[in-house]
Design an enzyme around this catalytic site. Structure first.
Site, short mmCIF file in Angstrom:
data_model
loop_
_atom_site.label_atom_id
_atom_site.label_comp_id
_atom_site.label_asym_id
_atom_site.label_seq_id
_atom_site.Cartn_x
_atom_site.Cartn_y
_atom_site.Cartn_z
N GLY A 1 -56.44 -14.28 45.90
CA GLY A 1 -56.76 -13.48 44.72
C GLY A 1 -58.23 -13.30 44.45
N GLU B 1 -55.73 -19.10 50.08
CA GLU B 1 -55.21 -17.99 50.89
C GLU B 1 -55.92 -16.68 50.59
OE1 GLU B 1 -51.18 -18.08 49.45
OE2 GLU B 1 -50.60 -19.68 50.82
N PRO B 2 -57.19 -16.56 50.94
CA PRO B 2 -57.88 -15.30 50.65
C PRO B 2 -57.48 -14.19 51.63
CG PRO B 2 -59.33 -16.77 51.87
CD PRO B 2 -58.05 -17.54 51.62
N GLY B 3 -57.25 -13.01 51.10
CA GLY B 3 -56.98 -11.84 51.96
C GLY B 3 -58.07 -10.81 51.79
N ARG C 1 -54.37 2.94 46.64
CA ARG C 1 -54.84 2.02 45.60
C ARG C 1 -55.35 2.69 44.33
NH1 ARG C 1 -58.46 -1.36 46.09
NH2 ARG C 1 -57.31 -2.99 45.02
N CYS D 1 -49.64 16.39 48.81
CA CYS D 1 -49.07 17.35 47.88
C CYS D 1 -48.77 16.71 46.53
CB CYS D 1 -47.81 17.94 48.50
SG CYS D 1 -48.21 18.78 50.02
N GLU D 2 -49.80 16.19 45.90
CA GLU D 2 -49.65 15.57 44.58
C GLU D 2 -50.98 15.67 43.86
OE1 GLU D 2 -47.89 11.84 43.75
OE2 GLU D 2 -46.60 11.94 45.51
#
Ligand code: LLP
Length: 444
Positions: free
Chosen positions: A259, A301-303, A340, A371-372
């Protein structure tokens, strides 16, 4: 070799503080990462493309090892995984956190030692569990009561598997509601406040083939202050002490999850890893002393903080539309390679590369090609007023949770991943093509 040349008057958007440390300025508005010109990469590999600075990934792994020398550092594969990434992380002495049979198999078939892998997941499929046991995964983190019986049965009466129990410590932290996982009322973990954590621990201890090595928590993602971790750690130690009192077991491990927040735009806060390491160490020693508990080995647990700042996304401008107050700069990627901004409202800092502009800056909205109307990559950013089709835009801090969350929307295809290091570039993951889409579609 690249030559660093500063433009005479640096534009306001010329802040490289969030870019990989290897980033250098080239003449005529060029930029190099890992000693390779981004404009040349775009020519050679086409766009959109993701560039990963191998040196930056390795350096970030080393920063963790140095800051947490006595802890187990597990890279969270969900941020981004490829076979090269598996190798880099292994060579730098980290373990791995995976959350599916897919991530697990990729890692093990790329040569990662299974005993240094931890398997997570709030809903593990039979295939996840079978693959974990077949490959000999180090630990499985139990996230719901029914898993205890399922894992025990799969292990068999004479088998043996190390497990942990995921606990919700009641701490709310994280960059967005969707990525806060430390309190009751969300799907992850087991709560001590309603007794479900204690119940799961007791049941796990009752399974002879399961070895409970410790407790786990992951309070959220994109957290930029140390305090929530300190509070969570204290509560976890208190629970471990209560479990010792009730069951007479001293659990040797405490996994505090990941996190760790990073800056996506210059000036934004990032989590201070040195402060985190120091304060966790102090809190661990003090709260263990207060309860008379033997100090467990810490795991983290860093990502994002390993992969995110090492990645750069490259896009080609396809269209510029000036409508009323707004300038829309449309590029050849979008929400299929980076969901994101749409999901969490994250703001990025794209910049023009490969051309030096003297035009006055304008406020622009960088949009994708999907297409949004919500396909916005970066809202209200500063770009040169003469931005035009054919220009190259680069988005830093693109290494985590972009490609790993990419989709097949509109059959645009997922971009390639190119590693840069010491002046050379190599393809790690090729571009997804129409042939890939066609070959999966066997419906005749
Ligand atoms: N450990 C566990 C059990 C996790 O669930 C996660 C992330 C991590 C470690 C790594 O967290 P990190 O250090 O990368 O923040 N898609 C979202 C982030 C979701 C994080 C999910 N779990 C985003 O793009 O911001």
């Amino acid at each position: 070799m690249t030559i660093a040349v500063l433009p005479e008057v640096a534009p306001r958007t010329d802040d490289l503080s969030i870019w990989p440390a290897s980033t250098t300025r080239l003449p005529h508005g060029g930029l190099a990462v890992g000693g390779v010109s981004l404009a040349e990469l775009a020519e050679r590999f086409d766009t959109p493309a993701y560039v990963l600075d191998e040196g930056e990934v390795r350096e970030r792994c080393r920063t963790y090892r140095d800051a947490f020398p006595e802890a187990e550092v597990l890279y969270a594969a969900k941020a981004f995984l490829s076979r090269a990434m598996v190798r880099w992380v292994q060579e730098e002495g980290l373990g791995l956190d995976v959350c599916s049979a897919g991530e697990l198999e990729l890692a093990v078939t790329a040569g990662f030692p299974p005993e240094r892998i931890v398997l997570h997941g709030n809903a593990k499929s039979p295939r996840d569990i079978a693959t974990a046991l077949r490959l000999g995964v180090g630990r499985i983190v139990i996230d719901s009561p029914s898993e205890i019986a399922r894992i025990s049965a799969a292990v068999g009466a004479h088998g043996h598997q190390k497990v942990m129990v995921r606990v919700v410590p009641g701490v709310s932290a994280g960059g967005h509601d969707k990525i806060r996982t430390g309190t009751d009322g969300q799907k992850f973990g087991l709560s001590p406040s309603d007794g479900s954590a204690q119940h799961a621990i007791a049941r796990t201890l009752g399974q002879p083939q399961l070895e409970l090595t410790g407790l786990h928590c992951h309070i959220g993602s994109q957290i930029t202050t140390v305090e929530p971790y300190v509070v969570a750690l204290r509560r976890m130690v208190e629970l471990m002490a209560r479990m010792r009192d009730e069951h007479g077991v001293v659990l040797p491990e405490l996994d505090m999850g990941g996190g760790h927040g990073v800056a996506y735009r210059p000036g934004e806060a990032a989590l201070d890893l040195t402060a985190l390491a120091r304060q966790l160490r102090v809190e661990l020693i003090e709260s263990c002393a207060a309860t008379g508990l033997a100090v467990p080995r810490l795991a983290i647990e860093p990502g994002r903080a390993v992969a995110g700042p090492a990645g750069v996304a490259l896009y080609r401008v396809l269209a510029v539309k000036r409508t009323g107050e707004k300038v829309f700069v449309a590029v050849d990627g979008g929400m299929s390679d980076n969901p994101r901004p749409a999901l969490y409202g994250v703001r990025y800092a794209p910049r023009l590369v490969g051309r030096h502009s003297t035009a006055a800056p304008c406020r622009a909205t960088v949009v994708g090609r999907h297409c949004e109307a919500g396909d916005i990559l970066a809202d209200d950013v500063e770009l040169p007023g003469d931005v035009h089709p054919g220009d190259l835009l680069a988005v830093p801090v693109a290494g985590a949770y972009q490609l790993s969350m990419a989709s097949g929307y509109n059959m645009v295809g997922r971009p390639p991943v190119i590693a840069v290091h010491a002046g050379t570039a190599r393809l790690l993951v090729r571009r997804e093509t129409l042939e890939d889409f066609r070959s999966r579609d066997i419906g005749g």
